[in-house]
Design a protein around this motif. Structure first.
Motif, PDB file in Angstrom:
ATOM      1  N   THR A   2      -1.219  87.083   8.888  1.00 57.14           N
ATOM      2  CA  THR A   2      -1.259  86.013   7.895  1.00 57.14           C
ATOM      3  C   THR A   2       0.028  86.009   7.090  1.00 57.14           C
ATOM      4  O   THR A   2       0.455  87.042   6.586  1.00 57.14           O
ATOM      5  CB  THR A   2      -2.454  86.202   6.946  1.00 57.14           C
ATOM      6  OG1 THR A   2      -3.668  86.161   7.697  1.00 57.14           O
ATOM      7  CG2 THR A   2      -2.478  85.105   5.889  1.00 57.14           C
ATOM      8  N   THR A   4       1.791  84.730   3.702  1.00 63.03           N
ATOM      9  CA  THR A   4       1.455  84.250   2.367  1.00 63.03           C
ATOM     10  C   THR A   4       2.689  83.603   1.750  1.00 63.03           C
ATOM     11  O   THR A   4       3.741  84.238   1.651  1.00 63.03           O
ATOM     12  CB  THR A   4       0.963  85.399   1.471  1.00 63.03           C
ATOM     13  OG1 THR A   4      -0.166  86.031   2.094  1.00 63.03           O
ATOM     14  CG2 THR A   4       0.547  84.878   0.108  1.00 63.03           C
ATOM     15  N   ARG A 137      -6.713  88.673  -1.900  1.00 65.10           N
ATOM     16  CA  ARG A 137      -6.016  88.161  -0.709  1.00 65.10           C
ATOM     17  C   ARG A 137      -6.576  88.796   0.562  1.00 65.10           C
ATOM     18  O   ARG A 137      -6.811  88.096   1.559  1.00 65.10           O
ATOM     19  CB  ARG A 137      -4.511  88.441  -0.805  1.00 65.10           C
ATOM     20  CG  ARG A 137      -3.728  87.936   0.422  1.00 65.10           C
ATOM     21  CD  ARG A 137      -2.279  88.369   0.354  1.00 65.10           C
ATOM     22  NE  ARG A 137      -2.167  89.821   0.274  1.00 65.10           N
ATOM     23  CZ  ARG A 137      -1.029  90.468   0.049  1.00 65.10           C
ATOM     24  NH1 ARG A 137       0.092  89.790  -0.114  1.00 65.10           N
ATOM     25  NH2 ARG A 137      -1.009  91.782  -0.028  1.00 65.10           N
ATOM     26  N   ILE A 149      -1.678  81.550   4.008  1.00 63.42           N
ATOM     27  CA  ILE A 149      -2.244  81.371   2.675  1.00 63.42           C
ATOM     28  C   ILE A 149      -1.145  80.743   1.831  1.00 63.42           C
ATOM     29  O   ILE A 149      -0.056  81.309   1.692  1.00 63.42           O
ATOM     30  CB  ILE A 149      -2.696  82.702   2.045  1.00 63.42           C
ATOM     31  CG1 ILE A 149      -3.883  83.292   2.815  1.00 63.42           C
ATOM     32  CG2 ILE A 149      -3.077  82.497   0.583  1.00 63.42           C
ATOM     33  CD1 ILE A 149      -4.323  84.657   2.307  1.00 63.42           C
ATOM     34  N   PRO A 169       3.289  87.351  -2.120  1.00 66.05           N
ATOM     35  CA  PRO A 169       3.852  86.509  -1.058  1.00 66.05           C
ATOM     36  C   PRO A 169       4.811  87.217  -0.105  1.00 66.05           C
ATOM     37  O   PRO A 169       5.403  88.249  -0.415  1.00 66.05           O
ATOM     38  CB  PRO A 169       4.605  85.441  -1.853  1.00 66.05           C
ATOM     39  CG  PRO A 169       5.094  86.165  -3.066  1.00 66.05           C
ATOM     40  CD  PRO A 169       3.983  87.137  -3.413  1.00 66.05           C
TER      41      PRO A 169
END
Length: 220
Positions: A2, A4, A137, A149, A169
């Motif tokens: 994932t 971010t 998260r 995300i 992030p």
């Protein structure tokens, strides 16, 4: 894995939320990516006011304010909490698009936001916020397994300690307007991110990519 991405601005009103919404919609609708939008501009949430996303408000059962008012850290309880609060479908019928809103978009939102004990997260003698937000998260990743995300955030209480710009992030998109205040503000944010993600900062690995985006760009 994932990714971010935080869409961040020094001030409101520069088109940040709309840029994030367009990016999310294109990733999900055109590229068939699974995208979860995490609304962390809690002081002035605007995502569900965008016409394409306004119908999603009907399915809202709460949001980040509810998590902040009852900040459990147990992974199983946290996963159950995000399952209850994430909106999985709106009238747009775009598969693979999910939203964790700031809260219920009603007249009581301001009162609930005012009840949040920010000192609990970012007080001088606690590192709870820097542990808890990554735990949220991870719960989102565990439950929804998104490709992206996308976090909506700006300068304010939520980002005390660099939560949205450094802790969470992989990439930060700095959205700014073409003004002296916009230039100076976004440069100060960029320098702070670079300092905090360096060897003496709060993040020690996976360097953060910073992208600056001017919005809106005049025809001249």
């Amino acid at each position: 894995m994932t990714q971010t991405v935080t869409f961040y601005s020094f001030k409101g009103g520069v088109g940040r939320t709309l840029a994030l919404a367009n990016t999310a919609y294109m990733l999900a609708a055109r590229l068939q990516r699974k995208v979860l939008i995490w609304e962390l501009d809690l002081e002035a949430p605007g995502l569900l006011r965008i016409p394409e996303f306004h119908p999603w408000a009907v399915n809202a059962k709460g949001g980040m304010t509810d998590l902040l008012l009852d900040p459990v850290i147990d992974p199983e309880r946290l996963r159950e909490a995000v399952k209850r609060l994430v909106i999985e479908q709106g009238d747009s019928k775009v598969p693979g698009l999910f939203i964790l809103p700031a809260g219920m978009p009603d007249s009581n939102y301001g009162e609930r936001y005012a009840e949040v004990d920010w000192n609990r997260f970012f007080g001088p003698h606690t590192g709870f916020g820097k542990k808890w937000f990554p735990a949220v998260r991870q719960a989102l990743i565990d439950v929804y397994q998104p490709d992206f995300i996308l976090i909506d955030s700006r300068t304010g209480l939520t980002d005390i300690g660099g939560i949205c710009t450094v802790v969470l992030p992989d990439t930060v998109v700095l959205v700014f307007n073409l003004s002296l205040q916009g230039f100076d503000g976004i440069e100060s944010v960029k320098r702070a991110i670079e300092q905090q993600s360096g060897p003496d900062g709060i993040r020690f690995q996976n360097p953060i990519r910073v992208v600056k985006v001017a919005s809106p760009v005049p025809a001249s």
